[in-house]
Design a protein around this motif. Structure first.
Motif, PDB file in Angstrom:
ATOM      1  N   GLN A  61      -7.514 -12.663  -5.363  1.00 30.06           N
ATOM      2  CA  GLN A  61      -8.001 -12.420  -4.004  1.00 30.06           C
ATOM      3  C   GLN A  61      -8.507 -10.996  -3.904  1.00 30.06           C
ATOM      4  OE1 GLN A  61      -4.274 -13.641  -1.681  1.00 30.06           O
ATOM      5  NE2 GLN A  61      -5.946 -14.795  -0.712  1.00 30.06           N
ATOM      6  N   LEU A  62      -9.763 -10.833  -3.477  1.00 33.40           N
ATOM      7  CA  LEU A  62     -10.313  -9.495  -3.308  1.00 33.40           C
ATOM      8  C   LEU A  62     -10.596  -9.202  -1.833  1.00 33.40           C
ATOM      9  CD1 LEU A  62     -11.570  -6.916  -4.693  1.00 33.40           C
ATOM     10  CD2 LEU A  62     -13.768  -8.071  -4.413  1.00 33.40           C
ATOM     11  N   ASN A  63     -11.340 -10.100  -1.199  1.00 31.96           N
ATOM     12  CA  ASN A  63     -11.850  -9.772   0.139  1.00 31.96           C
ATOM     13  C   ASN A  63     -10.869 -10.045   1.274  1.00 31.96           C
ATOM     14  OD1 ASN A  63     -14.366  -8.848  -0.800  1.00 31.96           O
ATOM     15  ND2 ASN A  63     -14.979 -10.983  -1.167  1.00 31.96           N
ATOM     16  N   HIS A  64     -10.098 -11.096   1.158  1.00 32.08           N
ATOM     17  CA  HIS A  64      -9.157 -11.434   2.234  1.00 32.08           C
ATOM     18  C   HIS A  64      -7.785 -11.730   1.643  1.00 32.08           C
ATOM     19  CE1 HIS A  64     -12.413 -11.662   5.154  1.00 32.08           C
ATOM     20  NE2 HIS A  64     -13.108 -12.348   4.242  1.00 32.08           N
ATOM     21  N   PRO A  65      -7.043 -10.684   1.231  1.00 28.58           N
ATOM     22  CA  PRO A  65      -5.715 -10.920   0.651  1.00 28.58           C
ATOM     23  C   PRO A  65      -4.756 -11.486   1.696  1.00 28.58           C
ATOM     24  CG  PRO A  65      -6.070  -8.573   1.033  1.00 28.58           C
ATOM     25  CD  PRO A  65      -7.386  -9.259   1.313  1.00 28.58           C
ATOM     26  N   ILE A  66      -3.712 -12.123   1.230  1.00 24.87           N
ATOM     27  CA  ILE A  66      -2.822 -12.849   2.151  1.00 24.87           C
ATOM     28  C   ILE A  66      -1.969 -11.914   3.029  1.00 24.87           C
ATOM     29  CG2 ILE A  66      -1.032 -13.200   0.369  1.00 24.87           C
ATOM     30  CD1 ILE A  66      -0.681 -16.039   1.748  1.00 24.87           C
ATOM     31  N   CYS A  67      -1.584 -10.735   2.501  1.00 28.30           N
ATOM     32  CA  CYS A  67      -0.760  -9.807   3.298  1.00 28.30           C
ATOM     33  C   CYS A  67      -1.331  -8.392   3.174  1.00 28.30           C
ATOM     34  CB  CYS A  67       0.679  -9.764   2.806  1.00 28.30           C
ATOM     35  SG  CYS A  67       1.451 -11.368   2.558  1.00 28.30           S
ATOM     36  N   THR A  68      -1.238  -7.628   4.257  1.00 25.96           N
ATOM     37  CA  THR A  68      -1.719  -6.239   4.228  1.00 25.96           C
ATOM     38  C   THR A  68      -0.747  -5.342   4.998  1.00 25.96           C
ATOM     39  OG1 THR A  68      -3.017  -6.687   6.196  1.00 25.96           O
ATOM     40  CG2 THR A  68      -4.186  -6.832   4.101  1.00 25.96           C
ATOM     41  N   ASN A  69      -0.889  -4.022   4.796  1.00 25.54           N
ATOM     42  CA  ASN A  69      -0.194  -3.026   5.624  1.00 25.54           C
ATOM     43  C   ASN A  69       1.310  -3.203   5.767  1.00 25.54           C
ATOM     44  OD1 ASN A  69      -2.557  -1.722   6.258  1.00 25.54           O
ATOM     45  ND2 ASN A  69      -2.969  -3.117   7.987  1.00 25.54           N
ATOM     46  N   GLY A  70       2.024  -3.153   4.668  1.00 19.41           N
ATOM     47  CA  GLY A  70       3.475  -3.275   4.767  1.00 19.41           C
ATOM     48  C   GLY A  70       4.170  -1.943   4.534  1.00 19.41           C
ATOM     49  N   CYS A  71       5.489  -1.987   4.514  1.00 16.69           N
ATOM     50  CA  CYS A  71       6.235  -0.781   4.143  1.00 16.69           C
ATOM     51  C   CYS A  71       7.638  -1.160   3.668  1.00 16.69           C
ATOM     52  CB  CYS A  71       6.317   0.200   5.299  1.00 16.69           C
ATOM     53  SG  CYS A  71       7.237  -0.424   6.678  1.00 16.69           S
ATOM     54  N   VAL A  72       8.182  -0.317   2.817  1.00 14.33           N
ATOM     55  CA  VAL A  72       9.534  -0.533   2.284  1.00 14.33           C
ATOM     56  C   VAL A  72      10.311   0.770   2.443  1.00 14.33           C
ATOM     57  CG1 VAL A  72      10.870  -1.211   0.257  1.00 14.33           C
ATOM     58  CG2 VAL A  72       8.532  -2.005   0.500  1.00 14.33           C
ATOM     59  N   ASP A  73      11.517   0.695   2.995  1.00 13.39           N
ATOM     60  CA  ASP A  73      12.358   1.889   3.120  1.00 13.39           C
ATOM     61  C   ASP A  73      13.257   2.009   1.908  1.00 13.39           C
ATOM     62  OD1 ASP A  73      11.428   2.653   5.645  1.00 13.39           O
ATOM     63  OD2 ASP A  73      12.655   1.084   6.573  1.00 13.39           O
ATOM     64  N   LEU A  74      13.357   3.212   1.386  1.00 12.90           N
ATOM     65  CA  LEU A  74      14.216   3.448   0.226  1.00 12.90           C
ATOM     66  C   LEU A  74      15.245   4.505   0.555  1.00 12.90           C
ATOM     67  CD1 LEU A  74      11.538   3.856  -2.614  1.00 12.90           C
ATOM     68  CD2 LEU A  74      12.606   1.743  -1.818  1.00 12.90           C
ATOM     69  N   LYS A  75      16.470   4.321   0.049  1.00 13.02           N
ATOM     70  CA  LYS A  75      17.474   5.387   0.129  1.00 13.02           C
ATOM     71  C   LYS A  75      17.539   6.027  -1.241  1.00 13.02           C
ATOM     72  CE  LYS A  75      20.456   5.159   3.938  1.00 13.02           C
ATOM     73  NZ  LYS A  75      20.551   3.847   4.612  1.00 13.02           N
ATOM     74  N   THR A  76      17.162   7.281  -1.333  1.00 15.40           N
ATOM     75  CA  THR A  76      17.183   7.958  -2.632  1.00 15.40           C
ATOM     76  C   THR A  76      18.159   9.121  -2.558  1.00 15.40           C
ATOM     77  OG1 THR A  76      15.567   9.683  -2.192  1.00 15.40           O
ATOM     78  CG2 THR A  76      14.703   7.510  -2.733  1.00 15.40           C
ATOM     79  N   SER A  77      18.404   9.768  -3.702  1.00 18.13           N
ATOM     80  CA  SER A  77      19.339  10.894  -3.699  1.00 18.13           C
ATOM     81  C   SER A  77      18.777  12.054  -2.873  1.00 18.13           C
ATOM     82  CB  SER A  77      19.633  11.321  -5.128  1.00 18.13           C
ATOM     83  OG  SER A  77      18.431  11.642  -5.780  1.00 18.13           O
ATOM     84  N   GLU A  78      17.471  12.027  -2.592  1.00 18.21           N
ATOM     85  CA  GLU A  78      16.855  13.087  -1.788  1.00 18.21           C
ATOM     86  C   GLU A  78      16.790  12.696  -0.307  1.00 18.21           C
ATOM     87  OE1 GLU A  78      14.471  15.713  -3.962  1.00 18.21           O
ATOM     88  OE2 GLU A  78      16.490  15.323  -4.690  1.00 18.21           O
ATOM     89  N   GLY A  79      17.259  11.498   0.016  1.00 17.70           N
ATOM     90  CA  GLY A  79      17.222  11.056   1.407  1.00 17.70           C
ATOM     91  C   GLY A  79      16.354   9.822   1.571  1.00 17.70           C
ATOM     92  N   GLU A  80      16.006   9.515   2.839  1.00 12.75           N
ATOM     93  CA  GLU A  80      15.224   8.316   3.149  1.00 12.75           C
ATOM     94  C   GLU A  80      13.761   8.515   2.759  1.00 12.75           C
ATOM     95  OE1 GLU A  80      15.888   5.588   5.431  1.00 12.75           O
ATOM     96  OE2 GLU A  80      17.980   6.024   5.904  1.00 12.75           O
ATOM     97  N   ARG A  81      13.146   7.490   2.177  1.00 14.08           N
ATOM     98  CA  ARG A  81      11.722   7.562   1.862  1.00 14.08           C
ATOM     99  C   ARG A  81      11.074   6.252   2.272  1.00 14.08           C
ATOM    100  NH1 ARG A  81       8.276   9.927   0.851  1.00 14.08           N
ATOM    101  NH2 ARG A  81       7.581   9.531  -1.255  1.00 14.08           N
ATOM    102  N   GLN A  82       9.823   6.339   2.710  1.00 19.78           N
ATOM    103  CA  GLN A  82       9.132   5.102   3.053  1.00 19.78           C
ATOM    104  C   GLN A  82       7.896   4.943   2.162  1.00 19.78           C
ATOM    105  OE1 GLN A  82       7.258   4.295   7.038  1.00 19.78           O
ATOM    106  NE2 GLN A  82       8.831   2.708   7.049  1.00 19.78           N
TER     107      GLN A  82
END
Ligand code: ADP
Ligand code: ZN
Ligand code: MG
Length: 474
Positions: free
Chosen positions: A95-116
């Motif tokens: 899929q190039l022109n119309h992918p099934i999902c767009t614009n997401g985000c994942v939250d991570l807890k790292t040793s340096e703190g929260e990262r998105q």
């Protein structure tokens, strides 16, 4: 000058479907002998047409929901043209022109703190076959052609190898828990785009894309090597950095130029007229949502009910290997909260000393539960338990044998403890006298001396008890 790494990932995940994406051959786990799981369609015979597997769409939508994406109402397939022997049609349906999902985000807890980490898109595509090189011949196995994949494209938001590994582990946990993919070895592969830039800059540097990493550990090594290569190239002008695709070599830990980066035009993408656009209406979306396994939530709740802290739960969910270890240790009769602390505090501490991450932890549930049981039953004190744990993690020692060989078993030692107490009492006449004349604190000094003599190997409660008894009789 100080530099920071900038990393973006393209992660491919094989979906756990019963059949391939465009034909009725079995999915990836069905494959047996080479070319046993093939048909004219997935072998690219002339005139064969693709038929969309509905389950692929549903699993891709589920992945999008887990990664907080917008789900497209209208999604289409394109042909990506290139010639390679493992690609029987000489094009890949993606899929190039119309992918099934767009614009997401994942939250991570790292040793340096929260990262998105932001997700640019998720698209569906078919896998290619496998080339098997034997001497001067190359054999082709088409079992994997047309196995469904999702490709998750992140924004260049990662700033360290640690973040990348936490992200991959989190995806793995989520996908496994919700039945999207078991993510077994080889079923989750990623291309890593690396660049560096002066700390504080918000411009992007020249990037290279690394392929061919067979494990999370290899990914970590590849990132470290490649970022350093970029820094050297800039600082010492050792070479000119060009945007290119590089291969990671596991044996040497280095990356090698494979080819110049292809551009979109090189692939002459065009819409695949053999596949209808897919419309995901509200009703279908609601149905997919309703049927989504609540596995992750359930797992979190189970950990919460066991009294495990929120911070620990987050670490467990982000480290799939570790949450499996915990579950298996609990199955072997250990208390969940206690086992979580053994893993997230004691094991993590030992790993940190060796500059390793939780994802590198190598200990089986049998080994860990054996150690926990020795400590819980009082046969071994906590400190000795930690010693055994370190030996298992660092040297692959057998816990029971190690305990015996090093005299860490406190149960068999009462005679040794008694002898030690005698020796300490003889050598510390003053402290004994002080204790007898009412100075309670003096007993602590005697206890400390016993601990030193025993090098912390014996059960502290037993030492205290025997010492009390002995002092009463003076
Ligand atoms: P292409 O069309 O060339 O594949 P994309 O924009 O799709 O490029 O990006 C591919 C991947 O490369 C994405 O994961 C993105 O985050 C990452 N990326 C893009 N630019 C950089 C950069 N300068 N440094 C690191 N990663 C990058
Ligand atoms: Zn087929
Ligand atoms: Mg791209």
């Amino acid at each position: 000058m100080r530099y920071e790494m900038v990393i973006g990932l393209e992660t491919h995940v094989e979906l756990d479907t019963k059949s391939k994406i465009f034909c009725s051959c079995g999915g990836h786990s069905a494959a047996g002998d080479p070319n046993s799981c093939v048909c004219p369609a997935c072998c690219g015979m002339p005139g064969m047409l693709p038929v969309m597997n509905k389950r692929v769409v549903e699993l891709a939508v589920m992945a999008g929901l887990l990664l907080n994406c917008d789900i497209s109402k209208y999604t289409t397939f394109d042909k990506k043209n290139y010639y390679y022997p493992d690609l029987p049609c000489a094009y890949q349906i993606t899929q190039l022109n119309h992918p099934i999902c767009t614009n997401g985000c994942v939250d991570l807890k790292t040793s340096e703190g929260e990262r998105q980490i932001h997700i640019k898109q998720i698209h569906m595509e078919e896998d290619a076959g496998k080339l098997v090189h034997v001497g001067k011949f190359s054999n082709i196995d088409f079992n994997r052609t047309s196995v469904p994949l999702i490709e998750i494209v992140s924004q260049p938001d990662f700033r360290s190898a640690e973040e990348v590994l936490i992200y991959l582990n989190k995806l793995k946990s989520m996908f496994r828990a919700s039945g999207i993919s078991e993510c077994e070895e080889g079923a989750m592969r990623c291309d890593v785009n690396v660049s560096v830039r002066p700390e504080g800059s918000d411009e992007l540097g020249v990037r290279t894309e690394i392929k061919n990493m067979s494990s999370f550990e290899a990914i970590e090594r590849a990132i470290r090597f490649e970022a350093q290569r970029h820094i050297d190239a800039i600082e010492f002008e050792t070479e000119e950095l060009v945007q290119e695709t590089r291969r990671f070599d596991d044996a040497t830990g280095k990356t090698f130029a494979m080819r110049n980066k292809e551009t979109e035009a090189d692939y002459r993408y065009f819409p695949d007229a053999n596949l209808m656009p897919i419309i995901i209406d509200d009703e279908w979306l609601a149905e997919i949502k309703a049927n989504m396994p609540k596995a992750i939530d359930e797992k979190e709740n189970m950990y919460r009910d066991a009294g495990i802290s929120e911070k620990e739960i987050e670490m467990l969910i982000s480290n799939h290997n570790v949450s499996v270890l915990l579950d298996e240790t609990v199955e072997r009769g250990c208390d969940a909260k206690g086992a979580a602390s053994w893993i997230l505090t004691d094991c993590a501490g030992i790993l940190r000393k060796n500059e390793k991450l939780l994802s590198d932890l190598e200990i089986t549930a049998d080994e860990l539960s054996a150690i926990i049981k020795m400590v819980d039953s009082g046969d071994v004190n906590r400190q000795s338990g930690r010693k055994i744990l370190a030996a298992v993690i660092e040297e692959g020692a057998d816990p029971v044998a190690y305990c015996k060989e090093n005299g860490l078993d406190s149960k068999v030692d009462t005679s040794v403890i008694e002898e030690t107490i005698e020796k300490v009492i003889e050598e510390n006449a003053k402290a004994v006298e002080d204790f007898k004349s009412g100075k309670v604190k003096a007993k602590q000094a005697l206890f400390g001396a016993c601990m030193r003599e025993l090098k912390g190997t014996a059960n502290t409660d037993v030492i205290r008890e025997l010492l009390d008894k002995r002092l009463e009789n003076i």
